[in-house]
Design a protein around this motif. Sequence first.
Motif, mmCIF file in Angstrom:
data_model
loop_
_atom_site.group_PDB
_atom_site.id
_atom_site.type_symbol
_atom_site.label_atom_id
_atom_site.label_comp_id
_atom_site.label_asym_id
_atom_site.label_seq_id
_atom_site.Cartn_x
_atom_site.Cartn_y
_atom_site.Cartn_z
ATOM 1 N N ASP A 1 -0.068 -5.308 -7.965
ATOM 2 C CA ASP A 1 0.872 -3.960 -8.083
ATOM 3 C C ASP A 1 0.303 -2.863 -8.772
ATOM 4 O OD1 ASP A 1 0.889 -4.111 -10.880
ATOM 5 O OD2 ASP A 1 2.832 -5.570 -10.977
ATOM 6 N N ARG A 2 1.201 -1.770 -8.821
ATOM 7 C CA ARG A 2 0.693 -0.442 -8.910
ATOM 8 C C ARG A 2 0.435 -0.192 -10.421
ATOM 9 N NH1 ARG A 2 6.012 1.837 -6.455
ATOM 10 N NH2 ARG A 2 7.500 1.325 -7.799
ATOM 11 N N ARG B 1 0.974 -1.119 0.146
ATOM 12 C CA ARG B 1 -0.012 0.119 0.042
ATOM 13 C C ARG B 1 0.558 1.228 -0.003
ATOM 14 N NH1 ARG B 1 -4.350 -2.074 4.586
ATOM 15 N NH2 ARG B 1 -5.881 -3.347 3.147
ATOM 16 N N GLU B 2 1.930 1.282 0.806
ATOM 17 C CA GLU B 2 2.886 2.418 0.753
ATOM 18 C C GLU B 2 3.508 2.595 -0.552
ATOM 19 O OE1 GLU B 2 5.534 1.380 3.795
ATOM 20 O OE2 GLU B 2 4.223 1.599 5.529
ATOM 21 N N ARG B 3 3.593 1.817 -1.273
ATOM 22 C CA ARG B 3 4.220 1.906 -2.721
ATOM 23 C C ARG B 3 3.232 1.800 -3.910
ATOM 24 N NH1 ARG B 3 7.101 0.034 1.094
ATOM 25 N NH2 ARG B 3 9.186 0.184 1.283
ATOM 26 N N GLY B 4 1.850 2.128 -3.596
ATOM 27 C CA GLY B 4 0.841 2.367 -4.593
ATOM 28 C C GLY B 4 0.085 1.101 -5.161
ATOM 29 N N GLY B 5 0.632 -0.211 -4.444
ATOM 30 C CA GLY B 5 -0.215 -1.514 -4.651
ATOM 31 C C GLY B 5 -1.719 -1.490 -3.984
ATOM 32 N N THR B 6 -2.481 -2.323 -4.638
ATOM 33 C CA THR B 6 -3.898 -2.411 -3.973
ATOM 34 C C THR B 6 -4.077 -3.870 -3.271
ATOM 35 O OG1 THR B 6 -4.712 -2.890 -5.959
ATOM 36 C CG2 THR B 6 -4.779 -0.690 -5.396
ATOM 37 N N THR B 7 -5.217 -3.669 -2.553
ATOM 38 C CA THR B 7 -5.624 -4.863 -1.648
ATOM 39 C C THR B 7 -6.883 -5.414 -2.159
ATOM 40 O OG1 THR B 7 -4.057 -4.245 0.229
ATOM 41 C CG2 THR B 7 -5.655 -6.214 0.585
ATOM 42 N N ALA B 8 -7.122 -6.354 -2.760
ATOM 43 C CA ALA B 8 -8.419 -6.976 -3.154
ATOM 44 C C ALA B 8 -8.881 -7.804 -2.084
ATOM 45 C CB ALA B 8 -8.255 -7.627 -4.332
#
Length: 274
Positions: free
Chosen positions: A129-130, A106-113
């Motif tokens: 990933d981002r 999350r800190e690096r722009g990824g998302t959690t589904a």
Amino acid sequence: MNHMNPASADSDSTLPHAVVSTDSVFGAPCWVSLTTRDLEAAEAFYTAVLGWTFRTGRLGERFRTALAGDVPVAGLAAVASVYRMAVAWTPYFAVPSADETVARSRERGGTTAVGPLAFPPGRAALLADRDGAAFGIWEGQLATGWEEWRKAAPVSVRLHTRDAFDAAIFYGEVLQWAGGGEGCCEVQYDGAEVVLRSGGETVARIHSGALGQAPDPTIRPHWQVHFTVDDLPACVAAARAHGGTVVRWEDGAREAVLTDPDGASFTVREGAAE
């Protein structure tokens, strides 16, 4: 959603367990799962193409564990329609802490589904990933041990993305590649690809075209799962005969890209995994 569970073979689940934990191989792929709409068609197809057998997971009739011999090698889940998920093969990477890995993503722009969720004896999450490429993480004990899993059904994964360098930085930081600690993965640059090795074996690659080229905006970033087979022409013929599609293959080639009857893409390769 036990298709996310790389553990619990003996407990009839579909995620990976044994005496080996994700601390020993962290950052490396440790499991693969298929999200599909038609479980019966998927079972028949992968039995014919890859020689797998199947058993029902403890979470019900929508879930299966694929076996190569008696070794659990993959999970199948008929939840694509129910949860509006993409029909796809997804790799799961071993991590020491699911919570910390999700936070770094999350800190690096990824998302959690999805997740992290508890699937004793471990925890799992489904991320992207981002650039939108989906991948999973698994914290806990591994199904039959990492080396046995890879020997039973040799598999590698390749990320097709727009910028291999940027992707390598994201995954390297999120999954703690090249950290120098015991069990972590090694990262090398090989021509047009970033290569991930664990225990001396190539387990993943990141590809975006020739190094130095500008990112390709036409690529839809995704992880492609590669399975190793003994007889590629027979595998391709079986795929065609059981409702699959041959996306790319030429006579004499050692690799073919196929889709199953529901449209999930995967690669089969004759000989040693690379």
